[in-house]
Design a protein around this motif. Structure first.
Motif, PDB file in Angstrom:
ATOM      1  N   LEU A 273       0.838  -1.197   0.000  1.00  0.00           N
ATOM      2  CA  LEU A 273       0.000   0.000   0.000  1.00  0.00           C
ATOM      3  C   LEU A 273       0.872   1.245   0.000  1.00  0.00           C
ATOM      4  N   LEU A 274       0.636   2.081  -1.004  1.00  0.00           N
ATOM      5  CA  LEU A 274       1.277   3.387  -1.094  1.00  0.00           C
ATOM      6  C   LEU A 274       0.256   4.413  -0.624  1.00  0.00           C
ATOM      7  N   TYR A 275       0.408   4.851   0.648  1.00  0.00           N
ATOM      8  CA  TYR A 275      -0.584   5.751   1.224  1.00  0.00           C
ATOM      9  C   TYR A 275      -0.477   7.128   0.584  1.00  0.00           C
ATOM     10  N   ILE A 276      -1.614   7.854   0.573  1.00  0.00           N
ATOM     11  CA  ILE A 276      -1.678   9.126  -0.146  1.00  0.00           C
ATOM     12  C   ILE A 276      -0.661  10.144   0.377  1.00  0.00           C
ATOM     13  N   THR A 277      -0.392  10.106   1.682  1.00  0.00           N
ATOM     14  CA  THR A 277       0.568  11.064   2.239  1.00  0.00           C
ATOM     15  C   THR A 277       2.011  10.711   1.905  1.00  0.00           C
ATOM     16  N   ASN A 298       9.290   2.981  -9.205  1.00  0.00           N
ATOM     17  CA  ASN A 298      10.078   2.497  -8.072  1.00  0.00           C
ATOM     18  C   ASN A 298       9.515   3.066  -6.773  1.00  0.00           C
ATOM     19  N   VAL A 299       9.438   2.226  -5.762  1.00  0.00           N
ATOM     20  CA  VAL A 299       8.962   2.629  -4.444  1.00  0.00           C
ATOM     21  C   VAL A 299       9.914   2.071  -3.389  1.00  0.00           C
ATOM     22  N   LYS A 316       7.535   9.437  -2.233  1.00  0.00           N
ATOM     23  CA  LYS A 316       8.190  10.728  -2.027  1.00  0.00           C
ATOM     24  C   LYS A 316       9.529  10.574  -1.317  1.00  0.00           C
ATOM     25  N   GLN A 317       9.700   9.448  -0.577  1.00  0.00           N
ATOM     26  CA  GLN A 317      10.952   9.247   0.167  1.00  0.00           C
ATOM     27  C   GLN A 317      12.154   9.012  -0.747  1.00  0.00           C
ATOM     28  N   LEU A 318      11.900   8.800  -2.033  1.00  0.00           N
ATOM     29  CA  LEU A 318      13.011   8.614  -2.978  1.00  0.00           C
ATOM     30  C   LEU A 318      13.644   9.944  -3.374  1.00  0.00           C
ATOM     31  N   THR A 319      13.010  11.064  -2.999  1.00  0.00           N
ATOM     32  CA  THR A 319      13.559  12.394  -3.297  1.00  0.00           C
ATOM     33  C   THR A 319      13.783  13.141  -1.989  1.00  0.00           C
ATOM     34  N   PRO A 320      14.724  14.101  -1.938  1.00  0.00           N
ATOM     35  CA  PRO A 320      14.998  14.847  -0.706  1.00  0.00           C
ATOM     36  C   PRO A 320      13.783  15.654  -0.278  1.00  0.00           C
ATOM     37  N   LEU A 353       6.240  25.809  -2.434  1.00  0.00           N
ATOM     38  CA  LEU A 353       6.845  24.779  -3.275  1.00  0.00           C
ATOM     39  C   LEU A 353       6.201  23.455  -2.876  1.00  0.00           C
ATOM     40  N   PRO A 354       6.247  22.430  -3.728  1.00  0.00           N
ATOM     41  CA  PRO A 354       5.699  21.136  -3.316  1.00  0.00           C
ATOM     42  C   PRO A 354       6.320  20.659  -2.013  1.00  0.00           C
ATOM     43  N   GLY A 355       5.513  20.566  -0.963  1.00  0.00           N
ATOM     44  CA  GLY A 355       5.992  20.143   0.350  1.00  0.00           C
ATOM     45  C   GLY A 355       6.402  21.271   1.255  1.00  0.00           C
ATOM     46  N   VAL A 356       6.400  22.514   0.758  1.00  0.00           N
ATOM     47  CA  VAL A 356       6.774  23.687   1.570  1.00  0.00           C
ATOM     48  C   VAL A 356       5.542  24.586   1.662  1.00  0.00           C
ATOM     49  N   GLU A 357       5.009  24.722   2.893  1.00  0.00           N
ATOM     50  CA  GLU A 357       3.795  25.500   3.109  1.00  0.00           C
ATOM     51  C   GLU A 357       4.021  26.559   4.182  1.00  0.00           C
ATOM     52  N   GLY A 358       3.257  27.622   4.072  1.00  0.00           N
ATOM     53  CA  GLY A 358       3.284  28.677   5.069  1.00  0.00           C
ATOM     54  C   GLY A 358       1.879  29.036   5.485  1.00  0.00           C
TER      55      GLY A 358
END
Length: 634
Positions: A273-277, A298-299, A316-320, A353-358
């Motif tokens: 299972l690849l969870y949405i988060t 790849n996962v 997402k863990q495959l990228t910084p 940015l993707p993953g950066v929120e304010g």
């Protein structure tokens, strides 16, 4: 045939032998005078011990021997019995089958479709349906025999778990019909494959391997499964894959199913299972925004459970992490642009940015001090520019401000909005205690409910104004420190209460209409736009009823308070005062007549001091006395 006799097999020969004539008999029985040798005949070797019925006598042992030989010439069969038959004849439609019974049976050639080369002399297994039907015929069936043998095999393979091969013959409701060993079995749609199957027609006519998963002895019905074979293979692959799994291991998978909460990946026989988060560092509302069915990617293995066979995957863990590679241009004080990805009561989150929120707090939306509903100001997906107020890379938090992109108008509030200056504003919000008015973006104030009108008293400001209306105001006071303006509306006109005090003096009577009623009393509309209050007991009318709603009548002012802007009225006081005045007039007239009577009595008494009382005087005194008594009673 008698018990001790049996038909002589030489009976036919005996019947055909010549019979002696009467002359011969007579000659034989006559006394021989001279011995003459008789010529040899066919009767010389005839067994004359046989009686006229051609019956010979046998011993008990011989009789039992011949009975056994006779019984062996017949075949004993029962209905429902399986026997081997011999094809002794073929017609265009039927095959003639000999099973050693007293008659042969016919079987339709349709039951031999699996034997296209059927010929006379072949042996086949058949079932005796009826030894003798209504027409006296022997009823046989090869199909019933095949089904019987097929059922025996199906029951056996169900016990042993053996894999069988069958042919899909047709489609039915909820699945397929499969021919196994010549018997029809049911293949449910859910047991065709591990993946959902919608097109059943593609399997019709195909030969496949199956496993018998259920049998019903009562109705001779069997259920087969092709999915069970696939799952057994997958289970073996799954065990092998799990034995080699490690956290952090990167695997290639295929997206096999997408749901609201994530996606299921096929890892080559094992699902994860690849969870949405864990799909993207940025916020996504549905996995289909990023993934597609049958997509290979790849996962990384985040976690797994050997017992429950569960594997948690990440993409997402495959990228910084974006916070770890945040651009140097994003610093405190910098101007950024972001998309609204989440809205809460306390503010909205902008994705820079993707993953950066304010977070833009509600207090950082506008310079105005009026309350703002974040869910009304922001819309999901909208883009806004903002200023970075605080930035914490370690905690991965950022606070933003929209209002700080413009100059604070409160720094020079006295220049544009001095006290007693008049301005038109827009009603932005209404509360039970007042109205919030925006004079310009970032500048606004409140008009208290008591400052809306000199003459009318409102239960709620919405009775006077609505959100979105334009309203004229006057600046009453400026609170620069708390960023508040005190506004007024009624102050745009002179206070009419100063001039109305003489008009609505206490005791003055005015015509009014009841416009509202409650438990305490009624509100009466008076001239000049004024409203007065009438307590319940002062609504009483002379006939005992009460002044009704929307009724117009006269009211007397019993209280006038200019400071509190309050007028108290009474209708009952009007007719009560008139009644009291009438009573006083009657009492005054009675008192005057009483004084006159007393004076007359005094005069008579003074005149009669020196004179004797006459009968006429006594009568006059009696009348006066009676009149006084009546007055006292009255």
């Amino acid at each position: 045939m008698s018990e001790n006799n049996i038909v002589n097999p030489n009976a036919e020969a005996q019947e055909n032998a010549p019979v002696a004539t009467e002359a011969t008999t007579a000659t034989t029985n006559a006394p021989a005078q001279t011995e003459v040798e008789a010529p040899a005949t066919a009767h010389d070797d005839f067994d004359w011990s046989v009686d006229k019925r051609n019956v010979s006598h046998y011993t008990k042992e011989e009789q039992e021997k011949y009975d056994q030989v006779y019984e062996n010439t017949f075949v004993q069969i029962e209905d429902g019995e399986l026997v081997e038959g011999l094809v002794v004849g073929l017609t265009k439609t039927d095959g003639v089958i000999n099973i050693g019974f007293k008659s042969d049976g016919l079987i339709s050639l349709n039951e031999f479709r699996d034997l296209p080369s059927l010929s006379i002399g072949d042996k086949v297994e058949v079932m005796v349906v009826e030894k003798e039907d209504r027409q006296g015929h022997l009823h046989l069936s090869r199909r019933s025999a095949r089904i019987f043998r097929a059922w025996e095999k199906i029951v056996e393979v169900h016990k042993t778990g053996e894999i069988v091969t069958g042919t899909v013959t047709s489609k039915t409701k909820g699945g397929l019909i499969v021919d196994v060993f010549g018997m029809e079995t049911f293949l449910p749609g859910s047991q065709i494959d591990v993946k959902p199957v919608t097109d059943y027609d593609q399997f019709v006519g195909k030969s496949m391997e199956f496993k018998v998963v259920k049998v019903n002895e009562t109705i001779k019905n069997a259920v087969v499964s092709h999915k069970a074979l696939i799952e057994s293979d997958i289970e073996a692959q799954r065990a092998e894959i799990i034995s080699k799994l490690e956290k952090g291991q990167v695997l290639e998978g295929t997206v096999k199913n997408i749901t609201d909460f994530g996606a299921f990946m096929d890892l080559g026989g094992l699902d994860g299972l690849l969870y949405i988060t864990d799909i993207s560092w940025g916020r996504i509302s549905h996995p289909s925004e990023v993934l597609k069915l049958d997509q290979k990617l790849n996962v990384v293995v985040l976690d797994f459970d050997d017992d429950k066979k569960r594997i948690s995957l990440g993409l997402k863990q495959l990228t910084p992490h974006p916070w770890d590679v945040l651009p140097e241009t994003i610093v405190e004080g910098a101007k950024v642009k972001g998309k609204v990805v989440n809205i809460e009561d306390y503010g909205a989150f902008l994705e820079i940015l993707p993953g950066v929120e304010g977070l833009v707090h509600v207090s950082e939306i506008t310079w105005a001090n009026t309350p703002i509903n974040a869910k009304e100001f922001f819309k999901l997906g909208d883009e806004h520019e903002a200023k970075v107020v605080t930035l914490d890379k370690e905690a991965r938090k950022m606070s933003l401000s929209i209002k700080q992109l413009t100059e604070d108008p409160w720094d020079t509030i006295e220049n544009k909005f001095p006290e007693n200056s008049k301005h038109a504003g827009l009603v932005k919000n209404i509360t039970p205690y007042g109205v919030f008015v925006e004079l310009e973006p970032g500048i606004g104030g409140m008009i208290h409910i008591s400052d809306l009108s000199w003459l009318k008293r409102f239960n709620h400001p919405s009775e006077y104004v609505k959100v979105g209306d334009s309203i004229d105001t006057i600046i009453l006071a400026i609170d620069k420190e708390n960023r508040k303006l005190q506004l007024g509306h009624k102050q745009l006109e002179e206070d009419p209460w100063n001039a109305l005090e003489d008009t609505f003096a206490i005791g003055s009577i005015h015509e009014g209409t009841v416009i509202r009623k409650d438990d305490k009393g009624a509100i009466v509309q008076l001239p000049y736009g004024l409203e007065g209050f009438v307590p319940n007991r002062h609504l009483a009318k002379e006939d005992g009823s009460s002044v009704a709603l929307d009724e117009t009548n006269n009211f007397v002012v019993i209280e006038f308070d200019r400071n509190e802007k309050r007028i108290v009225l009474s209708h009952a006081r009007i007719w009560e005062q008139a009644q009291h005045a009438a009573e006083e007039a009657v009492k005054k007239e009675a008192r005057a007549e009483q004084e006159s009577t007393k004076q007359a009595v005094k005069n008579i008494q003074s005149q009669n001091k020196n004179e004797k009382t006459t009968l006429g005087d006594l009568g006059a005194l009696a009348e006066i006395k009676a009149k006084l008594k009546e007055e006292e009673k009255g």
